[in-house]
Design an enzyme around this catalytic site. Structure first.
Site, PDB file in Angstrom:
ATOM      1  N   HIS A  32       5.321 -82.717 -60.157  1.00 35.26           N
ATOM      2  CA  HIS A  32       6.968 -83.007 -59.918  1.00 35.26           C
ATOM      3  C   HIS A  32       7.839 -82.910 -61.193  1.00 35.26           C
ATOM      4  CE1 HIS A  32       4.626 -85.252 -57.080  1.00 35.26           C
ATOM      5  NE2 HIS A  32       5.590 -84.804 -56.240  1.00 35.26           N
ATOM      6  N   SER A  44       1.313 -74.676 -51.041  1.00 29.87           N
ATOM      7  CA  SER A  44       2.476 -73.568 -51.119  1.00 29.87           C
ATOM      8  C   SER A  44       2.499 -73.290 -52.611  1.00 29.87           C
ATOM      9  CB  SER A  44       3.806 -74.624 -50.831  1.00 29.87           C
ATOM     10  OG  SER A  44       3.988 -75.727 -51.708  1.00 29.87           O
ATOM     11  N   LEU A  99      30.129 -87.020 -48.998  1.00 24.40           N
ATOM     12  CA  LEU A  99      29.752 -87.814 -50.439  1.00 24.40           C
ATOM     13  C   LEU A  99      28.788 -87.005 -51.050  1.00 24.40           C
ATOM     14  CD1 LEU A  99      30.091 -90.103 -52.225  1.00 24.40           C
ATOM     15  CD2 LEU A  99      28.021 -91.315 -50.853  1.00 24.40           C
ATOM     16  N   LYS A 100      27.756 -86.180 -50.525  1.00 25.73           N
ATOM     17  CA  LYS A 100      27.055 -85.100 -50.991  1.00 25.73           C
ATOM     18  C   LYS A 100      27.673 -84.199 -51.674  1.00 25.73           C
ATOM     19  CE  LYS A 100      23.787 -81.660 -49.762  1.00 25.73           C
ATOM     20  NZ  LYS A 100      22.616 -81.480 -50.775  1.00 25.73           N
ATOM     21  N   HIS A 131      -4.401 -83.457 -46.889  1.00 24.49           N
ATOM     22  CA  HIS A 131      -3.792 -83.772 -48.100  1.00 24.49           C
ATOM     23  C   HIS A 131      -2.948 -84.834 -47.731  1.00 24.49           C
ATOM     24  CE1 HIS A 131      -1.238 -83.276 -51.599  1.00 24.49           C
ATOM     25  NE2 HIS A 131      -0.105 -83.332 -50.862  1.00 24.49           N
ATOM     26  N   ARG A 185      20.837 -87.326 -50.835  1.00 23.02           N
ATOM     27  CA  ARG A 185      20.241 -86.191 -50.150  1.00 23.02           C
ATOM     28  C   ARG A 185      19.802 -86.579 -48.781  1.00 23.02           C
ATOM     29  NH1 ARG A 185      15.770 -82.056 -51.872  1.00 23.02           N
ATOM     30  NH2 ARG A 185      14.872 -82.485 -49.763  1.00 23.02           N
TER      31      ARG A 185
HETATM   32  N1  GLN Z   1       0.614 -78.040 -47.950  1.00 20.94           N
HETATM   33  C1  GLN Z   1       1.995 -78.316 -48.342  1.00 20.94           C
HETATM   34  C2  GLN Z   1       2.396 -77.930 -49.544  1.00 20.94           C
HETATM   35  O1  GLN Z   1       1.486 -77.364 -50.541  1.00 20.94           O
HETATM   36  C3  GLN Z   1       2.052 -79.997 -48.456  1.00 20.94           C
HETATM   37  C4  GLN Z   1       3.222 -80.541 -48.715  1.00 20.94           C
HETATM   38  C5  GLN Z   1       3.268 -81.820 -49.025  1.00 20.94           C
HETATM   39  O2  GLN Z   1       2.230 -82.586 -49.315  1.00 20.94           O
HETATM   40  N2  GLN Z   1       4.463 -82.692 -48.640  1.00 20.94           N
HETATM   41  O3  GLN Z   1       3.582 -77.732 -49.934  1.00 20.94           O
HETATM   42 ZN    ZN Z   2       1.747 -83.402 -51.134  1.00 21.78          ZN
END
Ligand code: GLN
Ligand code: ZN
Length: 752
Positions: free
Chosen positions: A694, A428, A17-18, A641, A510
């Protein structure tokens, strides 16, 4: 005994399906071709279930994207802006799921949310002031007929009106109760339509019943079903899952449903409720005893004993044995795994294998029981006694970092000598085509380890230099060696195994492929130390900016894996915590002064019922995190985080993680959380993300200054950090550079 499957995976055994959907979105196949692919997936699923001898097989468990979105469509809850696009029905559906852009229009997708305590995300339906709910049962009818055409008589699945109305978002002044009458009318009509099709059973799914309900909620349930059920023309199964119905049980069983589906796997109170209050004799009890969420073989003997207890408590009523929830949450079949040994695979049951389990148990097949017993005769893995001993000897001291926060804060301020409102990123940096290719080539054996590492080192050096040029205060190495924040660590831990094709739907089409916790977890080797040390060595020796070490925390590693069932989650979390703790101490010993331990998924497995939050989860999850960093020196600054800011209800627990700094997403939903930080006197320093990563949009300096100024009203300036709201790996380099430059410029303005 008869058997029932709540729902079957709809992505296809090989994610057909993907791939078909992606081709359709890229306009390389037609709608007919996409529909043909979907038809084949459905047919395969029905055949598998029929061949396995399942009695209650579902139709309408398929979706091109998500079942809540299908339900919104079925009820005509389509916001005006999507209708105005004048697209075909299917494309309107996809526009709601994914957004729609053309020369004339630009409409964003409906938001997504996590489906109860799973890693699946549903589309949040939007009901407008002017929405008129009206039934459209074409999908249901066509899938029912399709199955019937293949010689399979199905029970029809549908998400119930209570769950639908409770999870929907209301953009006007109305609320769930305002739509109860109309929704009830639609469902009543749906019952009639299903009966007309010749269906014998309708499965109405009401998982919302496993939440803590208010009186108002119960009133809504009543208002709906008192209208829907009278004079029903076919049998209706009220299906619940992901927990038990607790204090509402005695009420619910009085309703005129023909069957009740209860979860005996995650519903820890289900059996007690049955024992205490009995079960109506003239109704069917669908007992969810085969776990629809995990991948392990069912223990037949234990399940048979459970069923005996269920039958005794529900004396007189007929019991049907069922999966505990839809099999959507497990991979398709172990047959796709070519690399794992038969010995290992014998312990796994994915969706297809669970069908046989249901049947074996229902038939009390003695040969199958004997086979099954062998699997549980011995411990699956040899226990790491030294590790178990270490865990059993943990005391409060092991979870407590000294000195206490305030003293550490002062020591770190001196040692790190950062400017006010320090700037940093989440870890990242953009994962360009080249970065991915380097990793892929190395995995495939196309390049040597040396070539692979040289490339990463070049990337790190470049990344450090760039951050220094931009003027960030706390640097990161960029995470170019990581495919995924859990898989990367899993690969370096003993006790983990990896599948090739065990994909599970996460959102839309996904999928994710969670690693499997197979045995006791220990660290094989140092994981990140070399990269971090190299990154620190690239930093300018005069300015001496710290490079943050970057780790994933134990709770997130566990929550994004398939956990064991033969030891507790707590035990497993502590094992992982010890492994990550060793990494923390090694980083510290090698001169890394700031270490971030990500807990991106900490909130994900918070139990659905408030009464269970601490006893079942937080009471070990927070200590697991504490254990990771409690051995650090006072000078070493620990960051964590989280990819969300909806932690107000557990804000004290978050503070008790005793990190020195927490960064989180706040760019979209700031005020409430800021207010809560202030009210709760939040002690941990905070970096509420000042812009949304995002989207490729570059935030302006003024905008970031405004965001920080607002934050300053709630958070003591001495505790405030400035950073984006998550990692930058999905972004492009150009927009990232521009955004970070603006972020640093904004920090300078605020300081000035
Ligand atoms: N340290 C990860 C990054 O910066 C954190 C990713 C996340 O919070 N999903 O990608
Ligand atoms: Zn994050």
């Amino acid at each position: 005994m008869k058997t029932s499957v709540i729902g079957f995976p709809r992505i296809g055994a090989h994610r057909e399906l993907k791939f078909a959907s992606e081709k359709y979105f890229a306009k390389t196949i037609s709608q007919e071709e996409l529909e043909q692919a979907a038809k084949q997936i459905r047919l395969d699923g029905w055949k598998k279930q029929a061949e396995a001898g399942i009695d209650f097989i579902s139709s309408n468990d398929f979706s091109f994207y998500d079942g809540m979105l299908d339900t919104a469509f079925m009820l005509g809850a389509i916001p005006a802006r999507y209708k105005a696009l004048c697209l075909s029905k299917l494309d309107t559906f996809f526009a709601m799921a994914r957004g729609f852009q053309s020369e004339k229009s630009d409409v964003t997708a409906l938001p997504m949310k996590k489906w109860f305590n799973t890693n699946y995300h549903y589309i949040v339906p939007e009901i407008e002031e002017s929405t008129e709910l009206r039934l459209d049962a074409t999908k249901i009818a066509s899938e029912y007929k399709e199955a019937a055409g293949a010689g399979i008589k199905t029970k029809i699945n549908v998400i119930g009106p209570f769950t639908f109305l409770k999870l929907a978002h209301y953009s006007g002044t109305k609320n769930a109760a305002s739509f109860a009458d109309d929704a009830a009318k639609c469902y009543k009509q749906l019952l009639a339509e299903c009966a007309k099709l010749g269906a014998e059973w309708l499965q109405i799914e009401e998982p919302y019943l496993v939440f803590d309900l208010t009186d108002e909620d119960k009133q809504l349930f009543k208002a709906l079903y008192e209208k829907i059920l009278p004079g029903k023309p076919l049998k209706v199964l009220l299906q619940t899952y992901f927990g038990d119905v607790r204090d509402f049980y005695t009420e619910i069983i009085k309703y005129d449903f023909d069957a009740f589906g209860l979860d005996f796997v995650e519903g820890k109170e289900s059996l007690n409720l049955l024992k205490k209050y009995g079960f109506p004799k003239d109704k069917l009890l669908f007992a969810g005893v085969v776990n629809g969420k995990n991948i392990w073989r069912n223990n037949y003997e234990k399940t048979a004993a459970l069923i005996a207890e269920i039958e005794k408590a529900a004396a007189g009523a007929e019991t049907v044995i069922s999966t505990s929830c839809s099999l959507l949450h497990v991979p398709y079949t172990t047959k796709n795994e070519e690399k794992l040994s038969a010995e290992i695979l014998a312990h796994f049951a994915f969706a297809e294998e669970k069908l046989k389990e249901l049947k074996d148990i229902a038939d009390a097949d003695s040969k199958a029981f004997a086979e099954n017993k062998k699997l549980f005769a011995h411990e699956r893995v040899e226990k790491n006694l030294a590790l178990a001993d270490k865990i059993s000897k943990l005391t409060a001291k092991d979870f407590t970092r000294v000195p206490a926060f305030a003293e550490r804060e002062a020591i770190q301020k001196k040692a790190l000598n950062l400017p006010p409102f320090p700037t940093t990123t989440i870890g990242s940096f953009p994962q360009t085509q080249e970065v991915r290719k380097n990793r892929a080539d190395f995995k495939k054996g196309l390049i040597s380890k040396e070539q692979y590492e040289d490339f990463n080192k070049k990337m790190i050096a470049r990344c450090i230099k760039k951050q220094e040029e931009i003027g960030l205060d706390v640097l990161v190495h960029g995470e170019f060696e990581r495919n995924d924040m859990v898989e990367y660590f899993g690969e370096n831990l003993d006790g983990y195994i990896f599948t090739q094709k065990a994909w599970v739907q996460s959102y839309g089409t996904r999928c994710v492929k969670p690693p499997v916790v197979w045995g006791d977890i220990t660290r094989k080797n140092q994981i990140t130390v070399d990269w971090s040390v190299y990154a620190q060595s690239c930093a300018d020796k005069n300015s001496k900016k710290p490079v943050k070490g970057m780790l994933t925390g134990p709770v997130t590693i566990l929550n994004w894996s398939f956990p064991r069932e033969d030891i507790s989650l707590k035990e497993c979390a502590f094992q992982i915590a010890f492994a990550i703790r060793d990494e923390v101490l090694d980083l510290e010993a090698n001169g890394i002064r700031i270490i971030q331990i990500d807990e991106a998924a900490l909130k994900e497995k918070l139990p659905l019922r408030k009464a269970d939050w601490h006893s079942e989860y937080l009471d070990w999850a927070i200590p697991a995190f504490n254990l990771v960093h409690s051995g650090c020196k006072a000078e070493t600054q620990i960051h964590t985080h989280m990819c969300y800011s909806e932690f107000i209800p557990i804000i004290t627990d978050i503070d008790n993680m005793d990190a020195d700094v927490i960064t989180f997403e706040a760019s979209r939903s700031n005020l409430e959380i800021l207010q809560a930080l202030k009210e709760k006197n939040f002690r941990t320093e905070v970096g509420p993300g000042v812009y949304d990563i995002h989207s490729p949009r570059v935030p302006s300096v003024e905008e970031i200054v405004a965001a920080v100024n607002k934050m300053k009203q709630f958070v003591k300036p001495s505790k405030l950090w400035i950073n984006p709201d998550c990692g930058l790996k999905t972004r492009g380099e150009t927009e990232t550079d521009a955004s970070l430059k603006n972020l640093v410029a904004a920090a300078k303005k605020v300081r000035g």
